[in-house]
Scaffold this active site. Structure first.
Site, PDB file in Angstrom:
ATOM      1  N   ALA A 192      -2.434  22.844  15.165  1.00 23.85           N
ATOM      2  CA  ALA A 192      -2.131  23.651  13.984  1.00 23.85           C
ATOM      3  C   ALA A 192      -2.914  23.177  12.763  1.00 23.85           C
ATOM      4  O   ALA A 192      -3.636  22.174  12.816  1.00 23.85           O
ATOM      5  CB  ALA A 192      -0.639  23.609  13.716  1.00 23.85           C
ATOM      6  N   HIS A 193      -2.735  23.876  11.660  1.00 18.31           N
ATOM      7  CA  HIS A 193      -3.524  23.589  10.452  1.00 18.31           C
ATOM      8  C   HIS A 193      -3.214  22.207   9.886  1.00 18.31           C
ATOM      9  O   HIS A 193      -2.091  21.742   9.920  1.00 18.31           O
ATOM     10  CB  HIS A 193      -3.365  24.663   9.381  1.00 18.31           C
ATOM     11  CG  HIS A 193      -1.969  24.990   8.970  1.00 18.31           C
ATOM     12  ND1 HIS A 193      -1.693  25.935   8.005  1.00 18.31           N
ATOM     13  CD2 HIS A 193      -0.762  24.549   9.403  1.00 18.31           C
ATOM     14  CE1 HIS A 193      -0.394  26.025   7.856  1.00 18.31           C
ATOM     15  NE2 HIS A 193       0.197  25.217   8.680  1.00 18.31           N
ATOM     16  N   ASN A 194      -4.279  21.581   9.395  1.00 18.36           N
ATOM     17  CA  ASN A 194      -4.191  20.285   8.711  1.00 18.36           C
ATOM     18  C   ASN A 194      -3.814  19.125   9.628  1.00 18.36           C
ATOM     19  O   ASN A 194      -3.560  18.021   9.149  1.00 18.36           O
ATOM     20  CB  ASN A 194      -3.205  20.361   7.532  1.00 18.36           C
ATOM     21  CG  ASN A 194      -3.646  21.375   6.491  1.00 18.36           C
ATOM     22  OD1 ASN A 194      -3.163  22.502   6.471  1.00 18.36           O
ATOM     23  ND2 ASN A 194      -4.612  21.006   5.699  1.00 18.36           N
TER      24      ASN A 194
END
Lengths: 351, 351, 351
Positions: C251-253
């Site tokens: 997922a993001h980050n």
């Protein structure tokens, strides 16, 4: 529209009722109309079947006896198709009616297709736009590649196999006849094999070449975005008649028997062997190097980490869901299960 | 660069501080500079917000009161945007600034696109290279198909919908307006339905034609490699405003309400109905034929195998992780939980 | 065919036996022939190694001592390659032999490729059919894009990186050197970030623009249909030498360190940081915003919902599978675990 007697003959079932009734398709019990056929395969729905407006009903003899003894609001005047396996008869009749409205994929090769000059495409095949076919690929008769698909070198695709758009077939793959491969499927990517080499001076996962292939039998369906990896030194094998749902991951050197069904998001780790006629629930997963007996059923979201030797058993391992606040307490007690056992032992001794 | 007062008017929030300050974008509290805006939506970060170098800060009235009473190292001279919902205001301002650097997809059809002659593409649409559009497809205004995507016959795509590369839209799909579909998504593949026909002479899973479709509302986002299957005899339905993350699997005949969020790798089995405003954690999964009440929250990696009738509850079912050696003992005791109960009963009786 | 002495020199291992023996490839112990090499990296297989027909055997000094003391049916006349890390030596020798039959991707650009005029493709690159390359993209030397792949604006792909068909690279992605990206992978799609805005008059999940990117180091492999989302305001980062299997969701980050291996169907939620040299089992998943120490091992299908601070530990949390009927009872008792604890407390008191 076929008549009831024509359908009964075609699908080899007994007919009870007016053989001249014309019927035009299938529908669920609650929605079927007088010109439609429905089916009853679970006695729980006998009442609903009795009340259904369906003009035709596929039933077992036992359910027919019940419905004739206790007719529902719409049982009179209906025709019955009496089958030993009403659900399978329904599926076959539905296929028959669906065929009439199915798209026809005209034979021919779309001018945009990028086909290696060494490949000869049978005249009965349909090759859609943006298809890439590598050297040495062989296609059977009536293969349909709908478009935007890659078939890499030396792969074989059997007759009457249908491949939806955006599919990736890596090199050396063997696909049987009458298979259906849905969009996003990836067949033959490298298995996940690396040898750790961590020394004082460096760290590396050394890639192990995946020189096996994927071999898929006849009448196999592979769901959308499912992935089947090629073997490391031998092949990954899927048996005849096995059906694989969406987002299933099958690792290198897995061997799956005939006529299994594997529901969505299941995952089978490397070198595990699944027998014939197994039923794998959604999001179930298997550790590597296991052997699973024929006719095993595994519930959804269950992890299998040991081999299963006795055929025909049903395994489950799912943490029961509960209100989150209850779970927080529950999980804390579960973590301390050894303390509960210790206290029990003390109590046993002090008795 | 807009001024603070311009932003306050555009996003309908109160302004506290110098309205003439120019601001050029958003950044997290710890990285924001004097020309940037940050936000505080969780009181836990009040200290960090006070110390942030952000020139603008989106806050609630309560957090503003706190910051004014206890100013941090950078609170002086800053402008505050006071919002009832700072997080939503942040999102909308961020959209505004992002638009300035967003790519422009010029209307037009790439010459390589393979579009059925029956289809008329509105002049406002952008159709990229290697797009395949089947007969009977209808596109709204300003639809963007970035490339390498298949839209099969009779599908409808609503205005202002954006589809990233490598997407597969099967026939008869209805996609609403302002949807975003990410790469690898597959919408409308066959549901997983087979009738077993195992007799003395043969074995077969007979395919049940999947004659329903997928119907997706407005403002829906579908993540990368997510799969939404078409219905068997009726449709699979996704309500307006629902957001679906990556690698989510939605089986045939599922009905999902409005404004749900479904995190990555979740899976919903066939015919399950999810209410409105539900929040489904990552890798959560649902058995088939369930009904889930509105505003249900399900934790990540939780299996739901029964319907949920009371709205607004939060369910969890996750085996707590522990050191592997502890787990080995723990799992062995868990397997023998019935023995613990039996011994307790004996102790109860012997008391 | 190389001789044993040539191989020993090339792979820097000691040789015991006839250096003039010619050897033509690798095979597993049970299938290897006199002209082939096998390996022994696990003492459990010493017997099998002794009996193997392999003409060459990669072994540790300890295993060689054992085999010389207790020769199996085929140990006589064989050559031994004595390595400190037989498995890594095997992998490297296998790579060497696989190279001979590997396909050669001739430099050049397929005429169908849709490449933005701003992009200059190095002459050493291979760009297959139906590849879409956006403005500002930069490719290193000898990059191979096999076909049907999109690389969006401003992405960078390092030298010697190989991308299989049907891959989607979103804008601003940075891919290192010598990476391998398998079919169906999606790199850089929007992270899943929405701010709820539910008021009396309406309900909306407001999209938070995902303005970060994905940055992938050197020597990274990304499996089929894996998805790596771009960051929200900062980047998603994958370290050098990390290997990612199929259908993994990142997922993001998320930040992943160097030299991790992440098996199929694992999922890592937003902003979680994984250290170096971690081993993540298949279908394991991580909640968001965690920090996981270096050299952590997580078993398959385990949920990690808290940070792990001590490096080098092995965590597990898997409900043990059992016969379904046993599980039904077991799960019911598990649900009532608090009652067991209460009764124990009562018993403790009444003692």
């Amino acid at each position: 529209m076929p008549t009831a007697i024509e359908l009964a003959e075609q699908f080899q079932v007994s007919l009870v009722g007016d053989g001249l009734l014309s019927l035009q398709g299938l529908a669920p019990l609650e929605r079927a109309q007088a010109s439609q056929i429905s089916f009853l395969s679970n006695p729980l729905y006998r009442q609903q079947a009795g009340d259904s407006a369906a003009g035709g009903l596929i039933v077992s003899q036992a359910d027919l006896d019940f419905l004739q003894a206790s007719p529902g609001s719409n049982t009179v005047g209906r025709v019955f198709f009496v089958s030993k396996n009403p659900y399978a008869t329904f599926a076959r009749m539905a296929q028959h009616f669906a065929k009439a409205s199915a798209p026809i994929y005209t034979p021919g090769v779309h001018p945009s297709a990028a086909i290696d000059p060494s490949v000869s495409i049978p005249a009965t095949c349909h090759i859609g736009p943006f298809v890439q076919i590598g050297p040495g690929v062989k296609l059977g008769e009536r293969v349909v590649l709908l478009g935007i698909t890659s078939v890499a070198r030396n792969s074989n695709i059997g007759s009457d196999t249908l491949i939806y758009p955006n599919v990736s077939i890596y090199s050396e793959t063997k696909l049987g006849e009458r298979c259906i491969i849905h969009s996003g499927a990836v067949i033959g990517a490298d298995g996940f094999g690396f040898a750790p080499d961590f020394s004082a001076t460096g760290a590396e996962w050394v890639k192990i070449p995946q020189t096996g292939a994927v071999v898929i039998g006849n009448d196999v369906e592979v769901g959308a975005s499912s992935t089947i990896d090629r073997g490391a030194m031998s092949d990954t094998i899927i048996g005849d008649g096995t059906k694989i749902d969406n987002q299933v991951q099958i690792a290198h050197n897995v061997v799956i028997g005939n006529c299994c069904v594997i529901a969505g998001c299941a995952a089978i780790s490397g070198s595990t062997k699944i027998g014939n006629f197994c039923i794998i629930g959604g999001a179930a997963n298997f550790a590597g190097h296991l052997t699973i007996a024929d006719r095993t059923t595994v519930s959804g979201n269950t992890s299998i980490i040991r081999s299963i030797t006795e055929p025909g058993q049903h395994y489950t391992g799912v943490y029961p869901s509960m209100l989150h606040s209850a779970w927080e307490k529950n999980a804390a007690i579960l973590r301390g299960l050894d303390k509960i056992r210790q206290r029990l032992r003390l109590l046993d001794k002090s008795k």
